[in-house]
Write a protein that holds these residues in place. Structure first.
Motif, PDB file in Angstrom:
ATOM      1  N   ASP A  97       1.000  -1.001   0.173  1.00 26.74           N
ATOM      2  CA  ASP A  97       0.214  -0.174   0.020  1.00 26.74           C
ATOM      3  C   ASP A  97       0.935   1.361  -0.003  1.00 26.74           C
ATOM      4  OD1 ASP A  97      -1.745   1.944   0.581  1.00 26.74           O
ATOM      5  OD2 ASP A  97      -3.018   1.053   2.041  1.00 26.74           O
ATOM      6  N   TYR A 152      -5.651  -7.076  -9.422  1.00 28.08           N
ATOM      7  CA  TYR A 152      -6.269  -5.994 -10.550  1.00 28.08           C
ATOM      8  C   TYR A 152      -6.598  -6.769 -11.589  1.00 28.08           C
ATOM      9  CZ  TYR A 152      -5.988  -2.210 -13.923  1.00 28.08           C
ATOM     10  OH  TYR A 152      -6.239  -1.205 -14.722  1.00 28.08           O
ATOM     11  N   GLU A 212     -10.301  -7.369  -8.626  1.00 23.03           N
ATOM     12  CA  GLU A 212     -10.516  -7.300  -7.174  1.00 23.03           C
ATOM     13  C   GLU A 212      -9.330  -6.627  -6.253  1.00 23.03           C
ATOM     14  OE1 GLU A 212     -12.309 -11.958  -6.693  1.00 23.03           O
ATOM     15  OE2 GLU A 212      -9.898 -11.575  -6.990  1.00 23.03           O
ATOM     16  N   GLU A 213      -8.906  -5.660  -6.756  1.00 25.74           N
ATOM     17  CA  GLU A 213      -7.983  -4.843  -6.259  1.00 25.74           C
ATOM     18  C   GLU A 213      -8.559  -4.096  -5.088  1.00 25.74           C
ATOM     19  OE1 GLU A 213      -9.391  -2.092  -9.361  1.00 25.74           O
ATOM     20  OE2 GLU A 213      -9.017  -4.154  -9.313  1.00 25.74           O
ATOM     21  N   ASP A 214      -9.751  -3.857  -4.990  1.00 21.60           N
ATOM     22  CA  ASP A 214     -10.587  -3.104  -4.019  1.00 21.60           C
ATOM     23  C   ASP A 214     -10.894  -4.166  -2.812  1.00 21.60           C
ATOM     24  OD1 ASP A 214     -10.525  -0.679  -5.426  1.00 21.60           O
ATOM     25  OD2 ASP A 214     -12.582  -0.876  -6.236  1.00 21.60           O
ATOM     26  N   LYS A 220      -9.877  -4.163   3.556  1.00 22.57           N
ATOM     27  CA  LYS A 220      -9.877  -5.393   2.850  1.00 22.57           C
ATOM     28  C   LYS A 220      -9.701  -6.575   3.344  1.00 22.57           C
ATOM     29  CE  LYS A 220      -7.055  -2.965  -1.256  1.00 22.57           C
ATOM     30  NZ  LYS A 220      -6.249  -3.344  -2.190  1.00 22.57           N
TER      31      LYS A 220
END
Length: 573
Positions: free
Chosen positions: A40, A518, A522-524, A533
């Protein structure tokens, strides 16, 4: 006296802080005192993570997050160990991985003699007529070339001698060719007059004798005979075997730190079973799958697709898989120029291009991602052209994230096209070093240097790379693929393959976590240690960002957590 007053003051403050939180605000689990690499960019590192309901509720320092500890909070003390988001396998074959753990497995064999001996031992235990099945051999990885041989492939004679009463089918590591013994060829009706099917080749010697190797679409001859055998088995036995394979695949992934698996092509019956398992809470890791059928089988059977986040995000099927060529090791990669070691031969177009175009149209019409297997430079160019046609015809549809699976060998002129169209390069780091000993032999030095597994060139263009292993083609272990990605070296002998194309440590971790997330939209939800997450993590014995190159393949998975629950823990954790 002053020290005593300070102690009671701190105790009161701590009690007041705890009392200010309601029971449902405390963490279910606190992971503290860690060396946490978050992936992150807003908070690259942390010491602690707080979890509730399978989600991350806070990330920060141990001191700050201890305020979220309640009476029933479980505390996991990492004692300085390295933790990161769980590995996401970006391209593998889930049930195939499971079956490879049931059948004979040749991934670590180094000679034809060793394979023949393994089959001999299996034949001694088998009933007459029972098929012996295995996978994982690769003629280019044997220490010695068998004699006699054709293109490095041995004749079937030694294999047939130890298995006269049992048909034998041994798939190449790539899955793009197979070896059959005399009994299997007899049941398949293979003779000297058997023609090569379109998109495949029955390998023969100079006299026209079939030596036992069937490449690409020619495998269908042996597969048909094996399917006839399987049709005689009870449905109950086949179903039980399938679920056992899935159980073994889950165990193998979790002990190697894989918390999500992108399955590169399953049939409807498997997808239905995965969906039901997710709904019933019977999956221990997250599955993201591609449908794999012909156009005719899919054109009227995509109602209800895509299926997204079934069973609390444990199953998603939002993509369709196709292919245009085979594998380099089996001379199946479709090339712009002929193979250096098979003169005049440019590989195989395994699926007719009109079929692939029809499937691409289905994907567009049904809002599904298109994922096409392409290994050779010609295959990749053809797929890029198909994608470009679809995108031009449907300008209103954006951010489609269509993928090319493998994208191993590219003409340099095509590399910018990935970025221009937003195409995901779904590549497997371990394939580079696994194939390295024979790539130059197949392609020559310049094609190998400029276009073979060109990760650096793609990353510098801004292309998203999704990493993985293609299990069971390779071991599903992400640490071996990570090592290949950052060193371009073989772990066994140090052979280095054009290191200027390697990834940085951070890029390789991204490709195995947030990059894969990504690539599946599904990156969120996962792929980084970020508040909100999924609590999917892996704890390792070594710091993958800062340890030496030599320490990477020596690293051990100490703990794997999915949805906030420990699914694997090493004995020495």
């Amino acid at each position: 006296m002053n020290r005593l007053l300070s102690f009671f003051l701190l105790l009161a403050l701590g009690t007041g802080c705890s009392q200010s939180l309601s029971v449902d605000q405390f963490a279910d689990t606190l992971i503290i005192n860690g060396n946490i690499y978050t992936v992150d960019t807003l908070l690259p590192g942390a010491e602690a993570v707080a979890l509730r309901g399978g989600r991350i509720i806070d990330v920060g320092s141990t001191a700050d997050l201890m305020a979220l500890r309640g009476d029933s909070t479980e505390v996991i003390d990492l004692q300085g160990r390295f933790m990161m988001p769980g590995f996401i396998e970006g391209h593998g074959h889930f049930s195939g991985l499971g079956y490879s753990l049931i059948n004979l497995n040749f991934l670590h064999t180094s000679s034809w003699e060793e394979i023949v001996q393994m089959v001999a031992e299996a034949a001694a235990q088998a009933e007459p007529g029972e098929w012996i099945v295995g996978r994982g051999w690769h003629q280019e990885k044997w220490t010695e070339t068998p004699s006699p041989s054709v293109l490095g492939y041995p004749y079937h004679d030694a294999l047939s001698a130890v298995s006269a009463d049992n048909p034998v089918m041994l798939r190449h590591a790539s899955g793009h060719s197979l070896f059959a013994n005399a009994k299997a060829m007899e049941l398949a009706g293979v003779t000297a007059e058997t023609p090569d099917p379109s998109g495949g080749e029955v390998v023969r010697d100079s006299r026209g004798k079939a030596i036992g190797v069937f490449e690409e679409r020619a495998m269908s001859l042996i597969n048909a005979a094996y399917d006839d055998y399987r049709a005689g088995l009870s449905e109950e036995a086949k179903t039980e075997e399938w679920y056992r394979a899935i159980e073994l695949a889950e165990e193998e992934c979790l002990k190697k730190g894989v918390t999500s698996f992108q399955d590169a092509g399953s049939k409807y019956f498997e997808l239905e079973r995965y969906e039901q398992m997710a709904e019933d809470g019977e999956l221990d890791l997250r599955l993201w799958a591609m449908v794999r059928h012909s156009y005719d089988e899919m054109k009227d059977n995509l109602d209800g697709y895509p299926k997204i986040d079934i069973g609390n995000h444990y199953f998603t099927c939002r993509a369709i898989k196709s292919e245009v060529d085979g594998a380099l090791g089996a001379f199946g990669a479709w090339l712009l120029r002929a193979y250096n070691d098979k003169k005049g031969f440019t590989g195989q177009n395994t699926t007719p291009i009109p079929e692939v175009k029809n499937i691409a149209q289905l994907a567009m019409d049904n809002d599904m991602q298109m994922c096409v297997h392409a290994i050779g430079d010609r295959a990749n160019r053809v797929v890029l052209n198909i994608y470009e046609e679809q995108f031009s015809a449907n300008p209103e549809k954006e951010n489609l994230r269509w993928r090319i699976e493998h994208a191993q060998h590219l003409d340099t002129a095509d590399i910018p096209r990935f970025r221009e169209m937003g195409i995901i390069a779904s590549m497997q780091g371990i394939h580079c070093t696994s194939d390295a000993p024979f790539v130059e032999k197949r392609l020559g030095r310049e094609r190998s240097r400029l276009g073979a597994y060109p990760w650096r060139s793609l990353l510098d263009e801004g292309v998203i790379i999704a990493n993985g292993t293609d299990a069971p083609v390779e071991d599903v272990d992400p640490l071996l693929s990570f090592y290949a990605s950052v060193t371009r070296k073989r772990a066994d002998n140090g052979f280095e393959f054009f290191p200027e194309q390697r990834m940085t440590r951070e890029e390789a971790i991204h490709s195995y976590t947030l990059g894969n997330a990504y690539a599946g939209f599904e990156e969120d939800f996962k792929g980084s240690v970020t508040k909100g997450k999924a609590a999917d993590f892996v704890v390792l014995s070594h710091d993958l960002v800062n340890c030496t190159d030599e320490a990477i393949p020596e690293s051990k998975v100490l703990m794997t957590m999915v949805d906030g629950e420990v699914r694997y823990q090493a004995k020495d954790f």
